[in-house]
Scaffold this motif. Structure first.
Motif: not given
Length: 399
Positions: A175-179, A221-234, A294-301
């Protein structure tokens, strides 16, 4: 306000090649989002929220959230609301002193709570920068942001929302892409009200029955990392939005199993091996590792729960001299294309690195450019000293 305001002029000149810039509630939204740094959370039930905020600012925090959601038992919410309003009024009463305050946010449950808090606070709403919006979805976020726009118009100054992405529809792969698409549509429609996107690492982990320990980063934490990566991507395409990192939920102390994650040599060179050991004893090496990822993946703060975390996160958000020099080289050659071998042993490709260089320059304008690796160690030491001074002074004032 500016980061590391507790430094003396001499210290600032010695530690920074480019000093941190000043940022305030009236700054452009993008600069304000970057300036959040380590956001310190406090339950709305704490009896001296205003004093806590002033102490946090003195220790280097530039943003604070008073929580009326998960940190407060359901039955205590009315009292917590009254407590938050009273703290805002006390801060507003003392505003004439010109004392620096962090950017203040309240984590709320519903749009109605936003309106009722604004009504109760009255003129004291001027002390607030915005609201933290938990469990944001494409359905719930719109009404929250509409309420913020309403109260901001009445207050006469901008108020912002910080949606927290932490719900099951985001966690589940199917459901992630639709969310994300639904969230992106709402964010685009209310762009001026959205300060940044926050990720709820604790809630996302909890949906899988997981909890990272002090030796494990959220990116492990693989399942959370995948979610965070998609958030950053979007949301960070083209540098459009700031995405901030998951809460670091560990307070100092506890047994250790794995090796420390801090190199010895930078601390030895500055005669700060004691600082390194204290950071390891307080598990701050795990925090350092997570912020680096975080920084390496574009997450700041980052959201934090202990004042000892603040100066560490903010110091790591500074820009290194090598990053800055490379970014300047790319920006000056922008439009010409081609490549250049930097003096830092890297190849700068003008086209592919252009956005990176622009984002580095934005961060440098807020956090500054440290003179060298030794200066970063000294900055960490200065932050720890400042924290000790602030809390020693606070204890001395107690009856």
């Amino acid at each position: 306000m500016r980061h590391f305001a507790y430094l003396t002029d001499d210290e600032r000149e010695r530690l920074f090649a480019v000093p941190p810039g000043e940022v305030g509630p009236a700054s452009p939204r993008g600069s304000l989002a970057l300036a959040l740094g380590a956001t310190l959370y406090s339950p709305g039930t704490r009896t001296a929220l205003d004093a806590d905020a002033e102490r946090a600012a003195a220790a280097g925090a530039t943003s604070v959230v008073w929580c009326l959601e998960d940190a407060v038992p359901h039955a205590a919410v009315p009292d917590a609301e009254a407590n938050v309003v009273a703290a805002l009024r006390r801060l507003d009463h003392r505003a004439a002193t010109g004392e620096d305050l962090p950017l203040l946010f309240v984590r709320v449950r519903t749009p109605e709570q936003i309106r009722s808090l604004a009504l109760a606070a009255g003129p004291a709403l001027a002390r607030l920068t915005g609201f933290s919006l938990p469990k944001a979805t494409g359905t719930t976020l719109g009404p929250m942001l509409e309420a913020i726009a309403e109260v901001g118009a009445v207050a006469g100054h901008p108020l912002y929302g910080m949606p927290i992405l932490e719900t099951p529809d985001l966690a589940w792969r199917e459901t992630r892409a639709e969310a994300l698409a639904a969230l992106a549509e709402v964010v685009a429609a209310h762009r001026e009200q959205v300060l940044c996107l926050r990720v709820g690492g604790t809630d996302l982990s909890g949906l899988f029955g997981l909890r990272r320990d002090r030796h494990t980063t959220i990116w492990d934490v693989a399942v959370v990392r995948d979610c965070l990566a998609d958030v950053v991507n979007r949301f960070t395409r083209g540098g459009e939005h700031v995405v901030t990192g998951a809460v670091w939920e560990h307070i100092p102390g506890g047994p250790r199993l794995f090796k420390p994650q801090l190199r010895l040599s930078p601390f030895t060179a500055q005669h700060e091996t004691g600082l390194r050991q204290r950071m390891i004893d307080d598990d701050l090496d795990g925090l350092v590792r997570e912020v680096a990822l975080d920084k390496a993946n574009g997450v700041l703060g980052k959201t934090v729960i202990h004042p000892a975390h603040v100066s560490v996160v903010n110091a790591l958000l500074t820009v290194s001299r090598s990053e800055y020099d490379d970014a300047l080289e790319v920006l000056m050659a922008r439009g010409r294309g081609g490549i250049a071998v930097s003096g830092n042993g890297r190849m700068n490709e003008i086209g592919p690195h252009a956005l990176w260089a622009e984002l580095v320059s934005r961060r440098a304008a807020v956090y500054g450019v440290v003179a060298d690796e030794a200066a970063l160690v000294d900055l960490l030491a200065a932050g720890r000293r400042r924290l000790a001074e602030v809390f020693t002074a606070g204890e001395a004032r107690r009856p």
